[in-house]
Motif scaffolding. Structure first.
Motif, PDB file in Angstrom:
ATOM      1  N   ARG A 147       1.040  -1.705   0.280  1.00  0.00           N
ATOM      2  CA  ARG A 147      -0.194  -0.032  -0.231  1.00  0.00           C
ATOM      3  C   ARG A 147       0.869   1.307  -0.097  1.00  0.00           C
ATOM      4  O   ARG A 147       0.631   2.311  -0.647  1.00  0.00           O
ATOM      5  CB  ARG A 147      -0.785  -0.348   1.040  1.00  0.00           C
ATOM      6  N   GLU A 230      -0.226  -3.725  -9.621  1.00  0.00           N
ATOM      7  CA  GLU A 230      -1.358  -3.293  -9.163  1.00  0.00           C
ATOM      8  C   GLU A 230      -2.112  -3.620  -8.109  1.00  0.00           C
ATOM      9  O   GLU A 230      -2.911  -3.082  -7.272  1.00  0.00           O
ATOM     10  CB  GLU A 230      -1.479  -5.340  -9.528  1.00  0.00           C
ATOM     11  N   THR A 231      -1.383  -4.342  -6.741  1.00  0.00           N
ATOM     12  CA  THR A 231      -1.734  -3.940  -5.352  1.00  0.00           C
ATOM     13  C   THR A 231      -1.349  -3.158  -4.613  1.00  0.00           C
ATOM     14  O   THR A 231      -2.737  -2.643  -4.256  1.00  0.00           O
ATOM     15  CB  THR A 231      -0.610  -5.233  -4.874  1.00  0.00           C
ATOM     16  N   ASN A 233      -2.344   0.127  -7.108  1.00  0.00           N
ATOM     17  CA  ASN A 233      -3.799   0.278  -7.197  1.00  0.00           C
ATOM     18  C   ASN A 233      -4.138  -0.489  -6.378  1.00  0.00           C
ATOM     19  O   ASN A 233      -6.127   0.726  -6.383  1.00  0.00           O
ATOM     20  CB  ASN A 233      -3.596   0.196  -9.076  1.00  0.00           C
ATOM     21  N   ASN A 234      -4.688  -1.287  -6.015  1.00  0.00           N
ATOM     22  CA  ASN A 234      -6.233  -1.936  -5.457  1.00  0.00           C
ATOM     23  C   ASN A 234      -6.028  -1.057  -4.453  1.00  0.00           C
ATOM     24  O   ASN A 234      -7.513  -1.088  -3.428  1.00  0.00           O
ATOM     25  CB  ASN A 234      -6.084  -3.047  -5.302  1.00  0.00           C
ATOM     26  N   TYR A 235      -4.965  -0.589  -3.733  1.00  0.00           N
ATOM     27  CA  TYR A 235      -5.357   0.844  -2.337  1.00  0.00           C
ATOM     28  C   TYR A 235      -6.387   1.926  -2.975  1.00  0.00           C
ATOM     29  O   TYR A 235      -5.900   2.628  -1.473  1.00  0.00           O
ATOM     30  CB  TYR A 235      -4.127   0.058  -1.377  1.00  0.00           C
ATOM     31  N   THR A 239     -10.780   3.372  -6.144  1.00  0.00           N
ATOM     32  CA  THR A 239     -10.829   1.223  -6.811  1.00  0.00           C
ATOM     33  C   THR A 239     -11.767   0.584  -4.696  1.00  0.00           C
ATOM     34  O   THR A 239     -11.714  -0.099  -5.214  1.00  0.00           O
ATOM     35  CB  THR A 239      -9.733   0.396  -6.636  1.00  0.00           C
ATOM     36  N   ARG A 240     -11.394   1.601  -4.278  1.00  0.00           N
ATOM     37  CA  ARG A 240     -11.570   1.188  -2.954  1.00  0.00           C
ATOM     38  C   ARG A 240     -12.874   2.039  -2.375  1.00  0.00           C
ATOM     39  O   ARG A 240     -12.869   3.149  -2.602  1.00  0.00           O
ATOM     40  CB  ARG A 240     -11.019   0.944  -1.441  1.00  0.00           C
TER      41      ARG A 240
END
Length: 264
Positions: A147, A230-231, A233-235, A239-240
């Motif tokens: 993150r 990618e990880t 970006n997911n944080y 995206t959240r």
């Protein structure tokens, strides 16, 4: 030999002297101080958590220098402006607390430069200080640490007492929410107090994990760059849900059970 009389801390209530919005801000900020202490991230009376007062530009709340984090209350916080002038503070009984200059220099710089940074937290935890002293900095060894793949860094220039340091702090932080102050500690900011506390808690966990892994003196697993990206970006906010929205109410319930009285 006569014993010195013990000084008594008596804090006059600020509730009827401030707006409802400021009072809620005070309650949340006091809660954050006590939660930081509860999770072992305080340093006695040192370090700071600041919170911008809603509707008052760059005015913000900060702790009285001399009180422990675990005893901070909504009424005990001091309101200052961007130049460090005290705008409001309670009567502390036998004490006359003021503010720590280093706290004003660091926090006012960020509040002025970042309209989205309503809450700023700075700590000197041992994991944070340890990572801040490593040339490699924070490594993306765990999912939690990923993150912070693009975390900011600020070179150590001595105790932050001079206003000249503000420009460098703001430049190095950029648009990040987290920064490692090299040879010093950690700094995070958030749009809400819940978001800022979430950033701090996860950053602290990442520092712990890295130190534990490095202490094993064995090769560390490396994650491919595309997976790291990618990880990370997911944080991101796009995206959240925003950090702290879900956790903050439960943290307040935890505080009400274990250390009530912050909301007075």
């Amino acid at each position: 030999m006569l014993e010195h009389a013990r000084k008594e801390l008596r804090i006059s209530s600020m509730r009827d002297k401030v707006s409802p919005a400021e009072w809620q801000c005070r309650v949340d900020t006091a809660a954050c101080y006590r939660l930081v202490a509860m999770y072992g991230m305080d340093d006695m009376g040192a370090n700071h958590i600041s919170m911008r007062v809603p509707g008052e530009g760059h005015n913000f709340l900060i702790n009285p220098y001399g009180m422990q984090y675990e005893e901070i209350t909504a009424s005990s916080l001091i309101k200052i402006d961007e130049d460090g002038n005290v705008l409001a503070k309670p009567d502390y009984g036998d004490f006359d607390f003021g503010i720590n200059r280093a706290g004003f220099v660091i926090h006012s710089a960020i509040h002025k430069a970042r309209p989205d940074a309503n809450c700023v937290i700075h700590t000197h935890t041992w994991p944070g200080m340890a990572i801040s002293s490593l040339e490699c900095g924070l490594l993306p060894l765990t999912q939690t640490a990923m993150r912070f793949l693009k975390i900011s860094y600020h070179d150590y220039n001595g105790v932050v007492l001079n206003l000249s340091e503000q420009e460098r702090l703001v430049r190095d932080l950029g648009d990040s929410n987290c920064m490692i102050l090299k040879n010093h500690g950690l700094l995070v900011c958030g749009n809400t107090v819940g978001e800022a506390f979430n950033w701090l808690h996860r950053l602290e966990k990442s520092c712990f994990a890295q130190l534990a892994a490095m202490a094993c003196n064995t090769p560390l697993n490396k994650v491919p760059q595309n997976v790291l990206d990618e990880t990370w970006n997911n944080y991101q906010p796009g995206t959240r849900r925003p950090y702290g929205v879900m956790e903050w109410p439960s943290l307040l319930r935890k505080l009400d059970r274990q250390n009530p009285g912050y909301d007075i």
